[in-house]
Design an enzyme around this catalytic site. Sequence first.
Site, PDB file in Angstrom:
ATOM      1  N   CYS A 110       0.856  -1.195   0.000  1.00  0.00           N
ATOM      2  CA  CYS A 110       0.000   0.000   0.000  1.00  0.00           C
ATOM      3  C   CYS A 110       0.886   1.237   0.000  1.00  0.00           C
ATOM      4  CB  CYS A 110      -0.852   0.051   1.271  1.00  0.00           C
ATOM      5  SG  CYS A 110      -1.863  -1.387   1.541  1.00  0.00           S
ATOM      6  N   LYS A 151       3.639  -9.766   3.992  1.00  0.00           N
ATOM      7  CA  LYS A 151       3.473 -10.133   2.577  1.00  0.00           C
ATOM      8  C   LYS A 151       4.294  -9.221   1.676  1.00  0.00           C
ATOM      9  CE  LYS A 151      -0.244 -11.309  -0.608  1.00  0.00           C
ATOM     10  NZ  LYS A 151      -1.707 -11.555  -0.630  1.00  0.00           N
TER      11      LYS A 151
HETATM   12  C1  LIG Z   1      -9.379 -10.204  -6.819  1.00  0.00           C
HETATM   13  C2  LIG Z   1      -8.161 -10.196  -5.939  1.00  0.00           C
HETATM   14  C3  LIG Z   1      -8.188  -9.517  -4.726  1.00  0.00           C
HETATM   15  C4  LIG Z   1      -7.070  -9.513  -3.889  1.00  0.00           C
HETATM   16  N1  LIG Z   1      -7.107  -8.842  -2.711  1.00  0.00           N
HETATM   17  C5  LIG Z   1      -6.040  -8.878  -1.875  1.00  0.00           C
HETATM   18  C6  LIG Z   1      -6.090  -8.245  -0.604  1.00  0.00           C
HETATM   19  O1  LIG Z   1      -7.102  -7.662  -0.189  1.00  0.00           O
HETATM   20  N2  LIG Z   1      -4.976  -8.304   0.173  1.00  0.00           N
HETATM   21  C7  LIG Z   1      -3.832  -8.957  -0.207  1.00  0.00           C
HETATM   22  O2  LIG Z   1      -2.868  -9.004   0.566  1.00  0.00           O
HETATM   23  N3  LIG Z   1      -3.766  -9.588  -1.414  1.00  0.00           N
HETATM   24  C8  LIG Z   1      -4.833  -9.563  -2.246  1.00  0.00           C
HETATM   25  N4  LIG Z   1      -4.770 -10.216  -3.455  1.00  0.00           N
HETATM   26  C9  LIG Z   1      -3.547 -10.939  -3.832  1.00  0.00           C
HETATM   27  C10 LIG Z   1      -3.684 -12.440  -3.514  1.00  0.00           C
HETATM   28  O3  LIG Z   1      -3.883 -12.639  -2.126  1.00  0.00           O
HETATM   29  C11 LIG Z   1      -2.450 -13.256  -3.971  1.00  0.00           C
HETATM   30  O4  LIG Z   1      -1.331 -12.874  -3.210  1.00  0.00           O
HETATM   31  C12 LIG Z   1      -2.133 -13.062  -5.454  1.00  0.00           C
HETATM   32  O5  LIG Z   1      -3.315 -13.024  -6.221  1.00  0.00           O
HETATM   33  C13 LIG Z   1      -1.214 -14.164  -6.012  1.00  0.00           C
HETATM   34  O6  LIG Z   1      -1.769 -15.454  -5.862  1.00  0.00           O
HETATM   35  P1  LIG Z   1      -2.693 -16.177  -6.996  1.00  0.00           P
HETATM   36  O7  LIG Z   1      -1.963 -16.083  -8.310  1.00  0.00           O
HETATM   37  O8  LIG Z   1      -2.867 -17.588  -6.512  1.00  0.00           O
HETATM   38  O9  LIG Z   1      -3.975 -15.429  -7.039  1.00  0.00           O
HETATM   39  C14 LIG Z   1      -5.884 -10.211  -4.292  1.00  0.00           C
HETATM   40  C15 LIG Z   1      -5.881 -10.911  -5.517  1.00  0.00           C
HETATM   41  C16 LIG Z   1      -6.998 -10.915  -6.332  1.00  0.00           C
HETATM   42  C17 LIG Z   1      -6.941 -11.692  -7.640  1.00  0.00           C
END
Ligand SMILES: Cc1cc2nc3c(=O)[nH]c(=O)nc-3n(C[C@H](O)[C@H](O)[C@H](O)COP(=O)(O)O)c2cc1C
Length: 316
Positions: A137, A172
């Site tokens: 952020c 993270k």
């Molecule tokens: C629609 C969406 C919303 C997300 N919202 C958050 C969030 O609120 N906080 C956060 O730390 N990561 C958020 N992420 C990131 C995911 O937690 C994750 O770290 C990232 O998508 C990579 O993993 P993946 O490829 O399996 O989705 C979001 C991802 C997506 C696709």
Amino acid sequence: MVTTPRITPDLSTNVGALRLAFPTLMASGCYGSGEEYAPFVDLARIGGVVLKSVTRFPRLGNDAPRLVPVASGLLNAIGLQNPGIDAYLERDVAKFAERPCAVVGSVAGFSVDDYGYVTERLAARDEIDAIELNISCPNVAHEGETFACDAALAERATRAARQATTKPLIVKLSPNVTDITEIARAVEAAGGDALAVVNTVRGMAIDVERRAPMLGNVTGGLSGAAMRPIALLAVWEVAAAVRLPIVGQGGIETARDALEFLLAGASAVSIGTANFTDPRAPVAICDGLSTYLNEHGYAALRDLVGAANPTFLGTR
Ligand SMILES: Cc1cc2nc3c(=O)[nH]c(=O)nc-3n(C[C@H](O)[C@H](O)[C@H](O)COP(=O)(O)O)c2cc1C
């Protein structure tokens, strides 16, 4: 012919002091609070749910469109829509008490003080087993510089959260940096217990008919299979830089994908975008991990952590 009896391998793992029966966490923002998926998945068969990030004040999020599918992935620019910590504690948190898996609260902020304040409020609740710090952020006091992209800011945000709770603290990291190991070391120095590696990769898409960016926010974060090799390299590098346990994530869809992250040095994995197309993917991943362990003569998943990475510094 002598056949080796099949045993039930031990899939449990530890992320610092957070004990998981299965190595699969559902990634923040991709699984609601878990109840949305309960009709499709036995939540007792996943490691845990990382809740949507919550901030000090309510946020409406970005203008639509917020999601754009791209080749082998997804661009999102949700903009941290959430009701704010007061409403969240009042309305939402009590229903996490009955979850048959770990519940990890996710904290986001726009100042160092936000990270301490929201962590303290959320971690005080018994329903929350651990805190994940979403530091991707902008810091409003520092010309919008992203906490996760500056070692000093990452350290300050982590320290503020560390002082606010003794519960396991998972920080993270973002892949959108020149040297992720520098940020990982800063978080370790500030008292983080574990690292989530990694959040989405910055990206965008353009609608050629409208001759305008596709996302309302112009830019967004790329998730899904398209980012997997980037995330895997980040895990590999971080595993060689710090001793902290790692929750690997980015494009994990199958047991084979999860194995790559575990072998690179992750103690657990998070699954996000894959849940949108196949809500049963996390259970299939655990079944596939059991099969792999059986076929290769391993009794416990922990024995595989970092097994492909000669520079792995952590403990199994
Ligand atoms: C629609 C969406 C919303 C997300 N919202 C958050 C969030 O609120 N906080 C956060 O730390 N990561 C958020 N992420 C990131 C995911 O937690 C994750 O770290 C990232 O998508 C990579 O993993 P993946 O490829 O399996 O989705 C979001 C991802 C997506 C696709």
